[in-house]
Write a protein that holds these residues in place. Structure first.
Motif, PDB file in Angstrom:
ATOM      1  N   GLY A  23       0.816  -1.201   0.000  1.00 24.57           N
ATOM      2  CA  GLY A  23       0.000   0.000   0.000  1.00 24.57           C
ATOM      3  C   GLY A  23       0.850   1.253   0.000  1.00 24.57           C
ATOM      4  N   GLU A  24       0.223   2.381  -0.297  1.00 26.82           N
ATOM      5  CA  GLU A  24       0.903   3.664  -0.230  1.00 26.82           C
ATOM      6  C   GLU A  24       1.075   4.078   1.238  1.00 26.82           C
ATOM      7  OE1 GLU A  24      -0.933   6.675  -2.640  1.00 26.82           O
ATOM      8  OE2 GLU A  24      -1.501   5.227  -4.177  1.00 26.82           O
ATOM      9  N   ILE A  25       1.965   5.021   1.458  1.00 26.31           N
ATOM     10  CA  ILE A  25       2.265   5.461   2.822  1.00 26.31           C
ATOM     11  C   ILE A  25       2.224   6.982   2.894  1.00 26.31           C
ATOM     12  CG2 ILE A  25       4.012   5.551   4.639  1.00 26.31           C
ATOM     13  CD1 ILE A  25       5.065   2.865   3.583  1.00 26.31           C
ATOM     14  N   LEU A  26       1.573   7.477   3.937  1.00 21.12           N
ATOM     15  CA  LEU A  26       1.607   8.906   4.270  1.00 21.12           C
ATOM     16  C   LEU A  26       2.065   9.018   5.715  1.00 21.12           C
ATOM     17  CD1 LEU A  26       0.890  11.931   3.783  1.00 21.12           C
ATOM     18  CD2 LEU A  26      -1.420  11.398   4.594  1.00 21.12           C
ATOM     19  N   VAL A  27       3.138   9.762   5.956  1.00 25.11           N
ATOM     20  CA  VAL A  27       3.632   9.956   7.313  1.00 25.11           C
ATOM     21  C   VAL A  27       3.052  11.257   7.863  1.00 25.11           C
ATOM     22  CG1 VAL A  27       5.650  10.242   8.791  1.00 25.11           C
ATOM     23  CG2 VAL A  27       5.753   8.689   6.827  1.00 25.11           C
ATOM     24  N   TRP A  28       2.383  11.168   9.016  1.00 26.12           N
ATOM     25  CA  TRP A  28       1.834  12.346   9.680  1.00 26.12           C
ATOM     26  C   TRP A  28       2.928  12.946  10.557  1.00 26.12           C
ATOM     27  CZ3 TRP A  28      -2.105  15.569   9.293  1.00 26.12           C
ATOM     28  CH2 TRP A  28      -2.379  16.433  10.372  1.00 26.12           C
ATOM     29  N   ARG A  29       3.260  14.228  10.324  1.00 23.80           N
ATOM     30  CA  ARG A  29       4.403  14.831  11.006  1.00 23.80           C
ATOM     31  C   ARG A  29       4.035  16.050  11.850  1.00 23.80           C
ATOM     32  NH1 ARG A  29       6.786  13.416   5.813  1.00 23.80           N
ATOM     33  NH2 ARG A  29       8.328  11.756   6.103  1.00 23.80           N
ATOM     34  N   ASP A  30       2.764  16.302  12.090  1.00 22.52           N
ATOM     35  CA  ASP A  30       2.390  17.419  12.948  1.00 22.52           C
ATOM     36  C   ASP A  30       2.236  16.939  14.384  1.00 22.52           C
ATOM     37  OD1 ASP A  30       1.750  19.956  13.744  1.00 22.52           O
ATOM     38  OD2 ASP A  30      -0.038  20.158  12.501  1.00 22.52           O
ATOM     39  N   VAL A  31       2.199  17.889  15.325  1.00 22.33           N
ATOM     40  CA  VAL A  31       2.149  17.589  16.759  1.00 22.33           C
ATOM     41  C   VAL A  31       0.958  18.330  17.354  1.00 22.33           C
ATOM     42  CG1 VAL A  31       3.466  17.507  18.914  1.00 22.33           C
ATOM     43  CG2 VAL A  31       4.674  17.526  16.721  1.00 22.33           C
ATOM     44  N   LEU A  32      -0.231  17.780  17.207  1.00 21.05           N
ATOM     45  CA  LEU A  32      -1.441  18.494  17.614  1.00 21.05           C
ATOM     46  C   LEU A  32      -1.634  18.550  19.124  1.00 21.05           C
ATOM     47  CD1 LEU A  32      -3.954  17.300  14.858  1.00 21.05           C
ATOM     48  CD2 LEU A  32      -2.404  19.262  14.857  1.00 21.05           C
ATOM     49  N   SER A  33      -0.799  17.835  19.860  1.00 16.47           N
ATOM     50  CA  SER A  33      -0.850  17.936  21.323  1.00 16.47           C
ATOM     51  C   SER A  33      -0.199  19.220  21.809  1.00 16.47           C
ATOM     52  CB  SER A  33      -0.152  16.728  21.962  1.00 16.47           C
ATOM     53  OG  SER A  33       1.188  16.626  21.506  1.00 16.47           O
ATOM     54  N   GLN A  34       0.423  19.967  20.905  1.00 13.27           N
ATOM     55  CA  GLN A  34       1.052  21.234  21.270  1.00 13.27           C
ATOM     56  C   GLN A  34       0.710  22.301  20.237  1.00 13.27           C
ATOM     57  OE1 GLN A  34       5.053  19.107  22.366  1.00 13.27           O
ATOM     58  NE2 GLN A  34       5.097  21.140  23.292  1.00 13.27           N
ATOM     59  N   GLY A  35       0.526  23.519  20.733  1.00 12.62           N
ATOM     60  CA  GLY A  35       0.239  24.627  19.843  1.00 12.62           C
ATOM     61  C   GLY A  35      -1.242  24.776  19.541  1.00 12.62           C
ATOM     62  N   PRO A  36      -1.613  25.799  18.776  1.00 11.78           N
ATOM     63  CA  PRO A  36      -3.022  26.116  18.536  1.00 11.78           C
ATOM     64  C   PRO A  36      -3.733  25.086  17.668  1.00 11.78           C
ATOM     65  CG  PRO A  36      -1.601  27.474  17.164  1.00 11.78           C
ATOM     66  CD  PRO A  36      -0.697  26.742  18.098  1.00 11.78           C
ATOM     67  N   VAL A  37      -4.936  24.723  18.083  1.00  8.99           N
ATOM     68  CA  VAL A  37      -5.769  23.785  17.313  1.00  8.99           C
ATOM     69  C   VAL A  37      -7.214  24.282  17.270  1.00  8.99           C
ATOM     70  CG1 VAL A  37      -4.384  21.703  17.664  1.00  8.99           C
ATOM     71  CG2 VAL A  37      -6.028  22.382  19.415  1.00  8.99           C
ATOM     72  N   ASN A  38      -7.407  25.582  17.451  1.00  6.27           N
ATOM     73  CA  ASN A  38      -8.749  26.141  17.562  1.00  6.27           C
ATOM     74  C   ASN A  38      -9.508  26.149  16.250  1.00  6.27           C
ATOM     75  OD1 ASN A  38      -6.602  27.684  19.221  1.00  6.27           O
ATOM     76  ND2 ASN A  38      -8.412  27.708  20.518  1.00  6.27           N
ATOM     77  N   ALA A  39      -8.806  26.394  15.157  1.00  2.71           N
ATOM     78  CA  ALA A  39      -9.466  26.453  13.854  1.00  2.71           C
ATOM     79  C   ALA A  39      -9.906  25.060  13.416  1.00  2.71           C
ATOM     80  CB  ALA A  39      -8.519  27.059  12.824  1.00  2.71           C
ATOM     81  N   PRO A  40     -10.964  24.952  12.617  1.00  2.00           N
ATOM     82  CA  PRO A  40     -11.430  23.641  12.145  1.00  2.00           C
ATOM     83  C   PRO A  40     -10.308  22.887  11.439  1.00  2.00           C
ATOM     84  CG  PRO A  40     -13.056  25.331  11.649  1.00  2.00           C
ATOM     85  CD  PRO A  40     -11.838  26.050  12.157  1.00  2.00           C
ATOM     86  N   PHE A  41     -10.155  21.633  11.800  1.00  5.72           N
ATOM     87  CA  PHE A  41      -9.091  20.797  11.232  1.00  5.72           C
ATOM     88  C   PHE A  41      -9.178  20.814   9.702  1.00  5.72           C
ATOM     89  CE2 PHE A  41      -7.213  16.996   9.549  1.00  5.72           C
ATOM     90  CZ  PHE A  41      -6.104  16.765  10.334  1.00  5.72           C
TER      91      PHE A  41
END
Length: 304
Positions: A23-41
């Protein structure tokens, strides 16, 4: 069957490539446990906020977040209808659980009928006496993990949407609902949210759990930032942070030191002094750290 695997980081990628899974691979590299997450994903504002935070906090080269995180994810979403299967690979810790919730919440509304969205979430693994992350497991176990993956449906999507929405809201205490009524299919989430609460300053000391542990190690004789971060990485159980996250936290409490190079603390650090020295104007989920405090006696979060 066209499949894409969304992995939780590059350490997992190195092992996954040896697993034989197709299968294809996409690596998730963000850190949503830190920093602003108020705006809609997934919104333009969300990506702008995330790029600004990640670039400034972790000294990422300008444009690198765009090419490493935003562009690959948008490309995947643009052709999500071509996949018959999307598999999320995450772990038990706070770092992973927040990323996992965000993706479950978002993709639950994006996948089309006929596309299976499923989850591999490691923690308790038979034969191991501690919680295990994907990067700690041998490649030959990955096929077994894949074969026992959780197939996600409406029930899981709605729960993830509720939990992520609550995490990103200004009302930090609303997470209590998800901590006292755990969801069987997501067994590690309650402990992750508890670790999240303890990142707010304590009503007793003015320090978060992580900051308290840093000062404890320093008082025991740690003299360099690298040695301290190394001890923090070995100490943590439910955070899942890397060295960059701990260096950021250490930088935040820099005003507590008379000599930051040798980690020499100021002689008198009572709660009032600590609160006057540390700037709490930063985001923890959707709440500001200066608006809430953690009560160790009740093990709950309280508005300041």
């Amino acid at each position: 069957m066209k499949t894409i695997h969304i992995l939780n980081g590059d350490s997992t990628l190195a092992i996954f490539n040896k697993s034989g899974l197709e299968g294809e691979i996409l690596v998730w590299r963000d850190v949503l446990s830190q920093g602003p997450v108020n705006a809609p994903f997934g919104s333009d504002q969300f990506w702008a906020d995330r790029e600004a935070y990640m670039t400034s906090s972790f000294e990422i080269e300008p444009g690198k977040f765009q090419t490493d995180v935003i562009d690959p994810f948008k490309a995947f979403v643009s052709k999500i209808g071509t996949y018959k299967q999307v598999v999320l690979w995450f772990e038990y810790d706070l770092f992973c659980q927040i990323n996992m919730l965000a993706l479950m919440s978002y993709l639950g509304e994006k996948v089309e009928p006929g596309t299976e969205l499923s989850l591999v979430c490691t923690g308790h693994i038979e034969g191991y006496d501690k919680l295990m992350g994907l990067g700690e497991l041998p490649a030959d176990i990955y096929t077994q993990l894949y074969n026992t993956r959780l197939k996600l449906g409406t029930r899981e999507f709605e729960y993830a949407q509720g939990a992520y929405s609550t995490y990103t809201s200004t009302e930090a205490d609303d997470l209590y609902t998800y901590m006292i009524m755990p969801f069987h299919e997501l067994p590690y989430l309650a402990a992750a949210f508890e670790a999240h609460w303890k990142r707010f300053p304590s009503i007793e000391t003015g320090l978060s759990e992580i900051e308290e542990k840093m000062l404890e190690f320093i008082k025991e004789g740690v003299k360099t930032d690298r040695e301290l971060v190394g001890k923090m990485l070995r100490w943590q159980t439910t955070h899942g942070f890397g060295d960059l996250q701990y260096f950021e936290i250490l930088e935040r409490i820099k005003p507590l030191f008379t000599n930051f190079e040798t980690l020499e603390l100021k002689p008198s650090l009572d709660k009032a002094t600590i609160e006057s020295l540390i700037d709490r104007n930063y985001w923890l989920g959707g709440a500001k750290a200066n608006k809430w405090q953690y009560n160790p006696d009740t093990q709950e979060i309280e508005r300041k």
